[in-house]
Structure formats: C-alpha cells, structure tokens
Design an enzyme around this catalytic site. Structure first.
Site, PDB file in Angstrom:
ATOM      1  N   ASP A 165       5.145  -7.425   5.665  1.00  0.00           N
ATOM      2  CA  ASP A 165       4.337  -7.283   4.448  1.00  0.00           C
ATOM      3  C   ASP A 165       4.745  -8.388   3.485  1.00  0.00           C
ATOM      4  O   ASP A 165       5.912  -8.487   3.118  1.00  0.00           O
ATOM      5  CB  ASP A 165       4.566  -5.903   3.817  1.00  0.00           C
ATOM      6  CG  ASP A 165       3.703  -5.706   2.576  1.00  0.00           C
ATOM      7  OD1 ASP A 165       2.482  -5.930   2.670  1.00  0.00           O
ATOM      8  OD2 ASP A 165       4.255  -5.335   1.526  1.00  0.00           O
ATOM      9  N   GLU A 249      -0.864  -8.962   7.928  1.00  0.00           N
ATOM     10  CA  GLU A 249      -2.177  -8.670   7.378  1.00  0.00           C
ATOM     11  C   GLU A 249      -2.986  -9.948   7.291  1.00  0.00           C
ATOM     12  O   GLU A 249      -2.447 -11.030   7.087  1.00  0.00           O
ATOM     13  CB  GLU A 249      -2.031  -8.076   5.975  1.00  0.00           C
ATOM     14  CG  GLU A 249      -1.841  -6.584   5.987  1.00  0.00           C
ATOM     15  CD  GLU A 249      -1.787  -6.040   4.579  1.00  0.00           C
ATOM     16  OE1 GLU A 249      -2.579  -5.138   4.274  1.00  0.00           O
ATOM     17  OE2 GLU A 249      -0.947  -6.497   3.799  1.00  0.00           O
ATOM     18  N   CYS A 301      -0.520   7.208   4.048  1.00  0.00           N
ATOM     19  CA  CYS A 301       0.689   7.970   4.369  1.00  0.00           C
ATOM     20  C   CYS A 301       0.768   8.109   5.880  1.00  0.00           C
ATOM     21  O   CYS A 301      -0.134   8.663   6.505  1.00  0.00           O
ATOM     22  CB  CYS A 301       0.641   9.363   3.725  1.00  0.00           C
ATOM     23  SG  CYS A 301       1.979  10.444   4.315  1.00  0.00           S
ATOM     24  N   CYS A 304       0.919  12.069   7.219  1.00  0.00           N
ATOM     25  CA  CYS A 304      -0.217  12.970   7.391  1.00  0.00           C
ATOM     26  C   CYS A 304      -1.544  12.229   7.476  1.00  0.00           C
ATOM     27  O   CYS A 304      -2.582  12.843   7.730  1.00  0.00           O
ATOM     28  CB  CYS A 304      -0.270  13.976   6.234  1.00  0.00           C
ATOM     29  SG  CYS A 304      -0.676  13.192   4.659  1.00  0.00           S
ATOM     30  N   CYS A 320       3.506  11.556  -1.326  1.00  0.00           N
ATOM     31  CA  CYS A 320       2.237  12.049  -0.773  1.00  0.00           C
ATOM     32  C   CYS A 320       2.165  13.567  -0.964  1.00  0.00           C
ATOM     33  O   CYS A 320       3.182  14.232  -1.146  1.00  0.00           O
ATOM     34  CB  CYS A 320       2.159  11.693   0.703  1.00  0.00           C
ATOM     35  SG  CYS A 320       0.633  12.255   1.489  1.00  0.00           S
ATOM     36  N   CYS A 322       1.771  15.652   1.188  1.00  0.00           N
ATOM     37  CA  CYS A 322       2.503  16.315   2.272  1.00  0.00           C
ATOM     38  C   CYS A 322       4.005  16.336   2.015  1.00  0.00           C
ATOM     39  O   CYS A 322       4.777  16.880   2.800  1.00  0.00           O
ATOM     40  CB  CYS A 322       2.204  15.653   3.604  1.00  0.00           C
ATOM     41  SG  CYS A 322       2.994  14.042   3.813  1.00  0.00           S
ATOM     42  N   ASP A 329       6.444  -1.133  -0.480  1.00  0.00           N
ATOM     43  CA  ASP A 329       6.386  -2.285   0.406  1.00  0.00           C
ATOM     44  C   ASP A 329       6.853  -1.963   1.820  1.00  0.00           C
ATOM     45  O   ASP A 329       6.256  -2.405   2.804  1.00  0.00           O
ATOM     46  CB  ASP A 329       7.223  -3.443  -0.167  1.00  0.00           C
ATOM     47  CG  ASP A 329       6.657  -3.936  -1.490  1.00  0.00           C
ATOM     48  OD1 ASP A 329       5.445  -3.702  -1.729  1.00  0.00           O
ATOM     49  OD2 ASP A 329       7.417  -4.520  -2.287  1.00  0.00           O
TER      50      ASP A 329
END
Ligand SMILES: [Zn+2]
Length: 367
Positions: A165, A249, A301, A304, A320, A322, A329
């Site tokens: 990333d 990416e 996430c 989940c 999250c 969950c 990052d």
C-alpha cells in the site's frame, strides 16, 4: 552537440512541410517524398551544413515526427509542436552503429566519446538516444534486444506474496507489517527547491542572475530526480527478490498529498515504482497483480466483508461493526494482498503483466 540542433531543425522543417502539404493537397505527405526532400535539402547551400550530421539521426527525426502524428491521431497526444532551443531539451536518436566499450561510446561522424557507464552492454545494440538535461549533462541510452525464454511462471507460494500500500507519511506499508518510510531527502529537497524557486522569481527576466538562478533550480530538480530513482530502484529490486508475488493498486490519485511539490513527488514516484515492478517482475519471473482502482482496499473489513462508508482521510484506525480493529494502512495492504492472491489464483497474471509494459518477452525456437 550540433547534432541535436540539426535534429531540431529537421523536425521543425518536416513539421512545416507536412502542414503545408496537407493545406495544399488535403492529405499527408508520403514518407518517401519527405525523406527525398530532406536529402535534396542537404545539397542546397543554405542547408548544406546538415551533411555534417549523421544521416540516420536525421531520418530518425522524420520517424519521430511521424510517431508524434500517429499518437495525435490515436488521441494519445496533442498536435506536434515546433521545437524550440529554450523549451525543449536537446536530444537525438541514432538507430544503429552506436557501440559502447571500455568507458567510451562510438558515435558516427563524431567519434569516440568518453562516458560513465552504468551497466555493461555485451549485447548488440539496436540504437541509442542522446539527450541533455537542464544542468548540461549529456546522457546516452543504449537499446539492446534479447530473447526471453517462454517458460511459464512458477506456481505461487501464498506465504511469499506481499501486498503493497503506497502512502505519503510512509512511502509504503507491506501486508506483513513492514514500514517503508518516506525517504529523508524528500523533505530536504523540497525545502531547498522552494527556496531556490523564490530566488528565481525575484530575478529580473533576461538577466544573468536569473539564468544562474534557473540553473540552480534545475540542479536541485535533477538531484531530487536522481535520488528518487535510486531509492525506487533499490526498493523495487529488494521487494522483487524477496517475494514470489507482488500485489499493488492501480495508480489512483488519492488526495493524500498536502502540497503541490509533495503531490508531484508522489505521483512521479508511484508511476515510476509501478513501472519498475512491472518490468522487474517479468525479468525475475515473479507474479505481479495490479488491483483495480475501484477496489475499496482501505474501507473493506476482511473479517466480515463490510465496507466502511464513512471512513475519512484522517482516520488512521477504525473499528468495524463486527468488532475488528483496523489499522488503516496495514489493513489496506492486507486487503491488497488478498485481492491479489485471488487474481493470481484465477490466472490473470500474464495479462496484468503485459499491460502497459514496453518490454515484451520474445518466443524462442522455430527459427
Ligand atoms: Zn467487520
């Protein structure tokens, strides 16, 4: 070098000829005719000086212009412009007969020129591009062709696949948690550049002091570009050597950068970094997965599958529904790796690698 001036002259002359021919006949001048006209130009007294320049380099200028027009017609570039001595960096290309050995390069009609070679060349060269930077150094890039054995990529060991990333605070974070800090020279260079640019803006146009200030700015730019290249090359080589597969990416402008300079540095770095990973992964026979730009790497996430729609740029951490706690990052890097593994499993790697890469593996065998 005079050759660069000759190339610029031929470019501008050919551009004017093409425009005039089109205005008169409503179609493009045939390449053979333009080439013949260039030869005729050399026997006219006013332009006889062109004879002193390497003929192939001048013919190459016609080819370069032709390519510029093709790029324009395909919608990839703007209409070719006349080249100016001030605005355009001097450059020319010789399509063959350039040999480099023992710290010297042989240039037709000029002779042996001393060079500092970055890499030994033991392959037959296809041609060479000469260019001068703003500081006044000449560079020569030799092109060589070689054949890549067409053997399939080895199977991936998922434990040797890494997600990368790219950020700004840190240059990158890997899915295994490793941080690659932004290089120190970046801030330092930025400060120096800002100062030099302020000096430049105070100098009177056309003055000697302005020319000097412009050179200072150019030198700092050059230095930053060199340091950036060095940093990126070391990093990409290191990452490729340590992993079987790399996931990144697709380039996306993520309003991360704070200043214009920081932004230009990151944009240039990301593009260059990805380009290096692409060709180095081909050379090293490693897998490279490029994740589409709409993949929500930071907001997903992995526990989940929920997507955090309210995440903002300043949120470094989020929890999250969950209950899973995400370091922004690191979480993104892990998601990039998982998505990359999915892509690699489906077997899209070859297509991903081939996209946007100029070096194409050549098949060996059957003559
Ligand atoms: Zn969750």
């Amino acid at each position: 070098m005079r050759l660069a001036g000759a190339r610029r002259f031929v470019w501008n002359w050919a551009l004017a000829r093409r425009k005039a021919y089109y205005a008169e006949h409503g179609k493009t001048i045939p390449a053979a005719q333009l080439s013949a006209e260039l030869t005729a130009l050399k026997s006219q007294p006013a332009t006889a000086w062109l004879k002193e320049a390497n003929a192939q380099a001048l013919q190459q200028a016609l080819k370069d212009l032709d390519r510029a027009f093709r790029n324009f017609f395909e919608g990839n570039a703007r209409f070719p412009r006349f080249k100016s001595r001030k605005r355009d960096m001097p450059r020319f290309r010789i399509p063959q007969c350039v040999k480099a050995a023992d710290g010297k390069v042989y240039v037709p009609k000029i002779g042996l020129v001393k060079i500092r070679q970055s890499m030994p060349v033991d392959l037959p060269t296809k041609g060479a591009t000469f260019r001068r930077d703003a500081v006044g150094h000449w560079f020569v890039t030799l092109t060589a062709e070689f054949e890549m054995p067409d053997v399939g990529l080895p199977t991936v060991d998922p434990s040797l696949v890494v997600g990368i990333d790219l950020g700004l605070k840190d240059f990158a974070i890997l899915s295994d948690g490793e941080l690659i800090p932004a290089p120190k020279f970046f801030r330092k260079g930025q400060r120096k550049l800002g100062k030099a640019q302020r000096v430049l803006s105070r100098r009177k146009p056309g003055s000697n002091r302005r020319a000097k200030a412009r050179l200072t700015v150019a030198k700092i730019h050059q230095r930053i570009a060199n340091q950036r290249g060095d940093f990126l090359h070391k990093l990409s080589t290191n990452l490729i050597s340590r992993h079987d597969g790399l996931c990144i990416e697709d380039l996306s402008v993520r309003g991360l950068a704070r200043t214009k300079l920081a932004k230009s540095f990151m944009d240039a770095s990301m593009g260059e970094f990805r380009r290096q990973l692409e060709y180095k992964s081909i050379w090293g026979r490693k897998h490279l997965a490029v994740i589409g730009r709409f993949y929500p790497s930071t907001r997903l996430c992995r526990g989940c599958g929920a997507i955090n729609e309210t995440l903002t740029l300043s949120d470094r951490q989020w929890v999250c529904g969950c209950g899973m706690i995400h370091d922004r990052d690191l979480s993104a890097a892990i998601n990039i790796r998982d998505e990359g593994l999915r892509i690699l499993a489906v077997g899209h790697t070859d297509k991903t690698n081939a996209r946007g890469v100029r070096i194409r593996p050549v098949k060996v065998g059957n003559g």
